[in-house]
Design an enzyme around this catalytic site. Structure first.
Site, PDB file in Angstrom:
ATOM      1  N   SER A  66       1.628  -0.429  21.850  1.00  9.91           N
ATOM      2  CA  SER A  66       1.673  -0.262  20.209  1.00  9.91           C
ATOM      3  C   SER A  66       1.688  -0.906  19.511  1.00  9.91           C
ATOM      4  CB  SER A  66       3.324   0.352  20.041  1.00  9.91           C
ATOM      5  OG  SER A  66       3.729   0.067  19.101  1.00  9.91           O
ATOM      6  N   GLY A  67       0.428  -0.395  17.902  1.00 10.48           N
ATOM      7  CA  GLY A  67       0.416  -1.460  17.253  1.00 10.48           C
ATOM      8  C   GLY A  67       1.678  -1.427  16.480  1.00 10.48           C
ATOM      9  N   LEU A  68       2.934  -0.881  16.329  1.00 12.69           N
ATOM     10  CA  LEU A  68       3.462  -1.656  15.600  1.00 12.69           C
ATOM     11  C   LEU A  68       4.702  -2.108  16.110  1.00 12.69           C
ATOM     12  CD1 LEU A  68       6.653  -0.906  14.090  1.00 12.69           C
ATOM     13  CD2 LEU A  68       7.308   1.427  15.288  1.00 12.69           C
ATOM     14  N   ASP A  93       4.439  -3.652   9.998  1.00 12.56           N
ATOM     15  CA  ASP A  93       2.420  -2.222  10.294  1.00 12.56           C
ATOM     16  C   ASP A  93       2.203  -1.555   9.517  1.00 12.56           C
ATOM     17  OD1 ASP A  93       0.978  -1.327  12.307  1.00 12.56           O
ATOM     18  OD2 ASP A  93       2.486   1.036  13.048  1.00 12.56           O
ATOM     19  N   ASP A 125      -3.863   1.354  20.647  1.00 11.86           N
ATOM     20  CA  ASP A 125      -3.427   1.502  19.399  1.00 11.86           C
ATOM     21  C   ASP A 125      -4.035   0.959  18.163  1.00 11.86           C
ATOM     22  OD1 ASP A 125      -3.078   2.318  16.518  1.00 11.86           O
ATOM     23  OD2 ASP A 125       0.132   2.081  17.109  1.00 11.86           O
ATOM     24  N   ASP A 163      -4.550   1.203  15.858  1.00 10.84           N
ATOM     25  CA  ASP A 163      -4.702   1.740  14.028  1.00 10.84           C
ATOM     26  C   ASP A 163      -6.344   2.711  13.685  1.00 10.84           C
ATOM     27  OD1 ASP A 163      -2.485   0.674  13.961  1.00 10.84           O
ATOM     28  OD2 ASP A 163      -2.673  -1.628  13.350  1.00 10.84           O
ATOM     29  N   GLU A 169      -6.895   6.071  14.187  1.00 10.64           N
ATOM     30  CA  GLU A 169      -6.099   7.140  13.623  1.00 10.64           C
ATOM     31  C   GLU A 169      -7.205   7.385  12.332  1.00 10.64           C
ATOM     32  OE1 GLU A 169      -3.067   4.883  13.926  1.00 10.64           O
ATOM     33  OE2 GLU A 169      -2.498   4.810  11.045  1.00 10.64           O
ATOM     34  N   LYS A 196      -3.872   0.592   7.268  1.00 11.53           N
ATOM     35  CA  LYS A 196      -2.551   2.182   7.018  1.00 11.53           C
ATOM     36  C   LYS A 196      -1.479   1.622   7.159  1.00 11.53           C
ATOM     37  CE  LYS A 196      -0.343   1.909  10.595  1.00 11.53           C
ATOM     38  NZ  LYS A 196      -0.739   1.927  11.660  1.00 11.53           N
ATOM     39  N   ASN A 232       2.126   2.472   8.290  1.00  5.56           N
ATOM     40  CA  ASN A 232       2.988   3.175   9.979  1.00  5.56           C
ATOM     41  C   ASN A 232       3.370   4.481   8.910  1.00  5.56           C
ATOM     42  OD1 ASN A 232       5.686   3.892  11.077  1.00  5.56           O
ATOM     43  ND2 ASN A 232       4.349   2.429  13.001  1.00  5.56           N
ATOM     44  N   SER A 233       3.476   5.325   9.911  1.00  2.00           N
ATOM     45  CA  SER A 233       3.271   6.941   9.832  1.00  2.00           C
ATOM     46  C   SER A 233       4.842   7.226   9.069  1.00  2.00           C
ATOM     47  CB  SER A 233       2.449   7.587  10.947  1.00  2.00           C
ATOM     48  OG  SER A 233       1.771   7.106  11.630  1.00  2.00           O
ATOM     49  N   ARG A 286      -6.757  10.702  16.290  1.00  2.59           N
ATOM     50  CA  ARG A 286      -5.414  10.395  16.066  1.00  2.59           C
ATOM     51  C   ARG A 286      -5.606  11.171  14.996  1.00  2.59           C
ATOM     52  NH1 ARG A 286      -0.437   6.249  15.687  1.00  2.59           N
ATOM     53  NH2 ARG A 286       0.548   7.008  13.950  1.00  2.59           N
ATOM     54  N   HIS A 290      -0.021  13.066  15.685  1.00  2.00           N
ATOM     55  CA  HIS A 290       1.606  13.131  14.638  1.00  2.00           C
ATOM     56  C   HIS A 290       2.190  13.712  13.667  1.00  2.00           C
ATOM     57  CE1 HIS A 290       3.760  10.190  15.541  1.00  2.00           C
ATOM     58  NE2 HIS A 290       3.374   9.529  14.872  1.00  2.00           N
TER      59      HIS A 290
END
Ligand code: SPV
Ligand code: MG
Length: 293
Positions: A47-49, A59, A86, A88, A115, A121, A123-124, A158, A189
């Site tokens: 996970s990137g986060l 992130d 991930d 990104d 993504e 980016k 975080n979503s 993504r 997502h």
């Protein structure tokens, strides 16, 4: 005509294409990866986060791609299950994406998820500014990674359409374009607390590629709902990192209040468990084999 070489599908590819619902567990370092593998997970989500968080970064591409590759390398060194990384946005344009992808293969990754946003980016789940990439530009990123890594790397596209507030039509148009560009799977997502966006997408998707989801915000949805929607893979995206934060906060608070570790000793892993987890026994045997007596 020359026969095309069709290598055996990778373990990650098989997981994504299996008829059973598959699960990928988040890992952010070697220790969390080892624990996930021992628990029985068949694949990992780097996970990137979580990797950023453990490094003290946000992130938002504050961690460099070389730091991510290094973390993945440590995870790969101590595990034998496939790692979906991930990636990104791919850290830039097609050129950055293909360089990072090649380095991820060398580090031991089985797949990369890119993504459809722009570098850097965010975080979503943070804020409302999530500009999406131009479809053709993003397809160029996917193609460049495919052309560079071929069968050595599963490429997951993504969709951030719902995150960016663009709705189902945009998500479907993008998903079809990404499949044509060579994506092996589609990650859709959503940050809603119910799975309505995800289920609307699944209801319209032609199943030409497996669907992956990340139910962090719609966490109370029963897993059977995902099975019935023909979803291929669920990613538990950050739960090792968040569990570690809760556990560390709790133990720090207890120790500072009690000025002693006596009370928590039974509640935390023993040092023996750490030695077992990281196979100190192997080093002992190796010393007997390689070190002069
Ligand atoms: C991650 O784990 O870094 C992800 C999932 O990309 S999310 O945080 O939901 O964007
Ligand atoms: Mg991420």
């Amino acid at each position: 005509m020359l026969a095309t070489f069709d290598p055996a599908p990778s373990a990650l590819s098989l997981l994504l294409r299996s008829r059973e619902l598959s699960f990928l567990m988040e890992a952010h370092d070697a220790l969390s990866a080892r624990i996930a593998e021992e628990a029985g997970f068949k694949g990992l989500w780097a996970s990137g986060l979580s990797i950023a968080s453990t490094l003290g970064f946000r992130d938002s591409n504050e961690a460099s791609w070389t730091q991510v590759v290094e973390a993945v390398g440590r995870i790969a060194d101590v595990t034998s299950i496939p790692i979906l990384v991930d990636g990104d946005t791919g850290f830039g344009n097609f050129n950055n994406a293909r360089i990072v992808a090649r380095k991820l293969v060398q580090a031991g990754a089985a797949g990369v998820c890119l993504e459809d946003k722009v570098f850097p980016k965010m975080n979503s789940f943070v804020g409302d500014r999530h500009p999406l990439a131009d479809i053709q530009e993003y397809c160029g990123r996917l193609k460049a990674v495919k052309d560079t890594c071929g069968h050595d790397l599963v490429v997951v596209a993504r969709l951030e359409s719902f995150i960016g507030g663009h709705g189902l039509e945009d998500a479907l148009e993008r998903a079809h374009s990404y499949a044509r560009a060579g994506a092996d799977a589609i990650l859709v997502h959503s940050r809603k607390s119910d799975p309505s966006e995800i289920l609307s997408f699944c209801g319209q998707w032609d199943n030409s590629r497996p669907i992956i989801i990340v139910p962090t915000k719609y966490s109370t949805t029963p897993t059977d709902v995902f099975r019935k929607a023909n979803i291929s893979t669920v990613i538990w995206a950050n739960h090792n990192m968040r569990a570690a934060v809760s556990a560390m906060k709790s133990v720090c608070n207890r120790i500072i209040q009690e000025q002693s570790v006596a009370g928590i000793e039974e509640e935390i892993a023993s040092v023996g468990e750490i030695f077992e987890l990281l196979d100190y026994q192997e080093l002992d045997s190796a010393e007997q084999k390689y070190l002069p007596a």
